[in-house]
Write a protein that holds these residues in place. Structure first.
Motif, mmCIF file in Angstrom:
data_model
loop_
_atom_site.group_PDB
_atom_site.id
_atom_site.type_symbol
_atom_site.label_atom_id
_atom_site.label_comp_id
_atom_site.label_asym_id
_atom_site.label_seq_id
_atom_site.Cartn_x
_atom_site.Cartn_y
_atom_site.Cartn_z
ATOM 1 N N ASP A 15 1.011 -1.470 -0.059
ATOM 2 C CA ASP A 15 0.327 0.369 -0.262
ATOM 3 C C ASP A 15 1.235 1.225 -0.019
ATOM 4 O OD1 ASP A 15 -2.199 -1.510 0.219
ATOM 5 O OD2 ASP A 15 -2.562 -1.530 1.938
ATOM 6 N N LEU A 16 1.793 1.034 1.044
ATOM 7 C CA LEU A 16 2.881 2.232 0.901
ATOM 8 C C LEU A 16 3.617 2.928 0.123
ATOM 9 C CD1 LEU A 16 4.239 1.383 4.460
ATOM 10 C CD2 LEU A 16 2.824 4.058 3.559
ATOM 11 N N THR A 17 3.723 1.402 -1.016
ATOM 12 C CA THR A 17 4.840 2.467 -2.607
ATOM 13 C C THR A 17 3.287 2.084 -3.358
ATOM 14 O OG1 THR A 17 4.974 -0.636 -2.384
ATOM 15 C CG2 THR A 17 6.300 1.091 -1.868
ATOM 16 N N ASP A 18 2.170 2.105 -3.613
ATOM 17 C CA ASP A 18 1.126 1.904 -4.554
ATOM 18 C C ASP A 18 1.677 0.214 -5.496
ATOM 19 O OD1 ASP A 18 -0.141 3.858 -3.380
ATOM 20 O OD2 ASP A 18 1.077 5.096 -4.486
ATOM 21 N N ASP A 19 2.277 -0.721 -4.985
ATOM 22 C CA ASP A 19 2.014 -1.633 -5.277
ATOM 23 C C ASP A 19 3.852 -1.218 -5.982
ATOM 24 O OD1 ASP A 19 2.490 -4.603 -5.633
ATOM 25 O OD2 ASP A 19 0.235 -5.032 -6.706
ATOM 26 N N ASP A 20 4.340 -0.533 -5.834
ATOM 27 C CA ASP A 20 5.487 -1.050 -7.433
ATOM 28 C C ASP A 20 6.800 -1.179 -7.159
ATOM 29 O OD1 ASP A 20 7.794 0.290 -8.541
ATOM 30 O OD2 ASP A 20 7.097 2.084 -8.174
ATOM 31 N N ARG A 21 7.049 -2.811 -7.784
ATOM 32 C CA ARG A 21 8.147 -3.814 -7.189
ATOM 33 C C ARG A 21 9.007 -3.196 -7.512
ATOM 34 N NH1 ARG A 21 3.966 -8.470 -8.756
ATOM 35 N NH2 ARG A 21 1.890 -7.453 -7.502
ATOM 36 N N ALA A 22 9.251 -2.161 -8.251
ATOM 37 C CA ALA A 22 10.575 -1.751 -8.665
ATOM 38 C C ALA A 22 11.004 -0.872 -7.299
ATOM 39 C CB ALA A 22 10.693 -0.758 -9.422
ATOM 40 N N VAL A 23 9.900 -0.157 -6.087
ATOM 41 C CA VAL A 23 10.231 0.341 -5.276
ATOM 42 C C VAL A 23 10.735 -0.659 -3.960
ATOM 43 C CG1 VAL A 23 9.365 1.857 -3.313
ATOM 44 C CG2 VAL A 23 9.061 2.525 -5.403
ATOM 45 N N ILE A 24 9.949 -2.356 -3.950
ATOM 46 C CA ILE A 24 9.676 -2.690 -3.099
ATOM 47 C C ILE A 24 11.016 -3.417 -3.006
ATOM 48 C CG2 ILE A 24 8.770 -4.967 -2.120
ATOM 49 C CD1 ILE A 24 6.252 -3.582 -3.075
ATOM 50 N N PHE A 25 11.473 -3.780 -4.095
ATOM 51 C CA PHE A 25 12.928 -4.692 -4.726
ATOM 52 C C PHE A 25 13.432 -3.245 -4.232
ATOM 53 C CE2 PHE A 25 16.358 -5.723 -7.394
ATOM 54 C CZ PHE A 25 16.532 -7.557 -6.855
ATOM 55 N N GLY A 26 13.889 -2.376 -4.201
ATOM 56 C CA GLY A 26 15.099 -0.851 -4.028
ATOM 57 C C GLY A 26 15.059 -0.486 -1.944
ATOM 58 N N ILE A 27 13.982 -1.488 -1.498
ATOM 59 C CA ILE A 27 13.979 -1.013 -0.741
ATOM 60 C C ILE A 27 14.799 -2.384 0.093
ATOM 61 C CG2 ILE A 27 12.399 -1.450 1.675
ATOM 62 C CD1 ILE A 27 10.278 -0.096 0.393
ATOM 63 N N LEU A 28 14.649 -3.649 -0.923
ATOM 64 C CA LEU A 28 14.617 -4.561 0.008
ATOM 65 C C LEU A 28 16.784 -5.011 -0.427
ATOM 66 C CD1 LEU A 28 12.383 -7.352 -1.062
ATOM 67 C CD2 LEU A 28 12.981 -6.770 1.660
ATOM 68 N N VAL A 29 16.767 -4.410 -1.694
ATOM 69 C CA VAL A 29 18.089 -3.827 -2.309
ATOM 70 C C VAL A 29 18.980 -2.733 -0.696
ATOM 71 C CG1 VAL A 29 19.925 -3.319 -3.864
ATOM 72 C CG2 VAL A 29 17.728 -4.904 -4.464
ATOM 73 N N ALA A 30 18.513 -2.219 -0.700
ATOM 74 C CA ALA A 30 19.302 -0.985 0.433
ATOM 75 C C ALA A 30 19.468 -2.185 1.533
ATOM 76 C CB ALA A 30 18.041 0.172 0.532
ATOM 77 N N ALA A 31 17.811 -2.578 1.974
ATOM 78 C CA ALA A 31 18.459 -3.156 3.410
ATOM 79 C C ALA A 31 20.086 -4.877 3.122
ATOM 80 C CB ALA A 31 17.694 -4.338 3.729
ATOM 81 N N ALA A 32 19.886 -5.208 2.080
ATOM 82 C CA ALA A 32 20.683 -6.116 1.826
ATOM 83 C C ALA A 32 22.002 -4.918 2.100
ATOM 84 C CB ALA A 32 21.050 -6.506 1.225
ATOM 85 N N ALA A 33 22.464 -4.023 1.482
ATOM 86 C CA ALA A 33 23.548 -3.869 1.766
ATOM 87 C C ALA A 33 23.431 -3.340 3.513
ATOM 88 C CB ALA A 33 23.076 -2.027 0.695
ATOM 89 N N MET A 34 22.568 -2.843 3.939
ATOM 90 C CA MET A 34 23.070 -2.537 5.054
ATOM 91 C C MET A 34 23.452 -3.735 6.221
ATOM 92 S SD MET A 34 19.541 0.046 6.093
ATOM 93 C CE MET A 34 20.654 0.454 7.792
ATOM 94 N N LEU A 35 23.223 -4.799 5.701
ATOM 95 C CA LEU A 35 23.524 -5.994 6.325
ATOM 96 C C LEU A 35 25.133 -6.235 5.397
ATOM 97 C CD1 LEU A 35 20.741 -8.145 6.201
ATOM 98 C CD2 LEU A 35 21.918 -6.554 8.297
ATOM 99 N N ARG A 36 25.541 -5.950 4.744
ATOM 100 C CA ARG A 36 26.589 -5.974 4.303
ATOM 101 C C ARG A 36 27.902 -5.493 5.096
ATOM 102 N NH1 ARG A 36 23.955 -6.315 -1.145
ATOM 103 N NH2 ARG A 36 23.716 -8.839 -1.267
ATOM 104 N N GLY A 37 27.524 -4.417 5.737
ATOM 105 C CA GLY A 37 27.873 -3.055 6.308
ATOM 106 C C GLY A 37 28.455 -3.216 7.917
ATOM 107 N N ASN A 38 29.463 -2.956 8.654
ATOM 108 C CA ASN A 38 29.938 -2.315 9.481
ATOM 109 C C ASN A 38 29.174 -3.406 10.680
ATOM 110 O OD1 ASN A 38 32.843 -2.965 7.854
ATOM 111 N ND2 ASN A 38 33.216 -1.093 8.537
#
Length: 70
Positions: free
Chosen positions: A24-47
């Motif tokens: 709902d928050l992204t109006d079902d924009d799958r690119a945005v949802i995927f971007g959120i998940l990619v950003a989270a994965a990048a954070m988990l690769r950090g220090n």
């Protein structure tokens, strides 16, 4: 059997995306949802991986508890 387990896992993960309100928050924009998940994965690769996991785990547990109370 593995295929069935994988399908169940993917359905459950999709349910978490919905439960978090991301559809709902992204109006079902799958690119945005995927971007959120990619950003989270990048954070988990950090220090700060362990600190990030601890923070997100606490937040997730609170959200599950709150949903159970509703």
């Amino acid at each position: 059997m593995k295929r069935r387990e994988r399908t169940r896992q993917l359905i459950e993960l999709g349910g978490l995306v919905a439960k978090a309100g991301l559809i709902d928050l992204t109006d079902d924009d799958r690119a945005v949802i995927f971007g959120i998940l990619v950003a989270a994965a990048a954070m988990l690769r950090g220090n700060d991986r362990e600190q990030t996991l601890t923070s997100w785990r606490r937040r997730g547990k609170r959200a599950f508890d709150q949903a159970a109370d509703d």
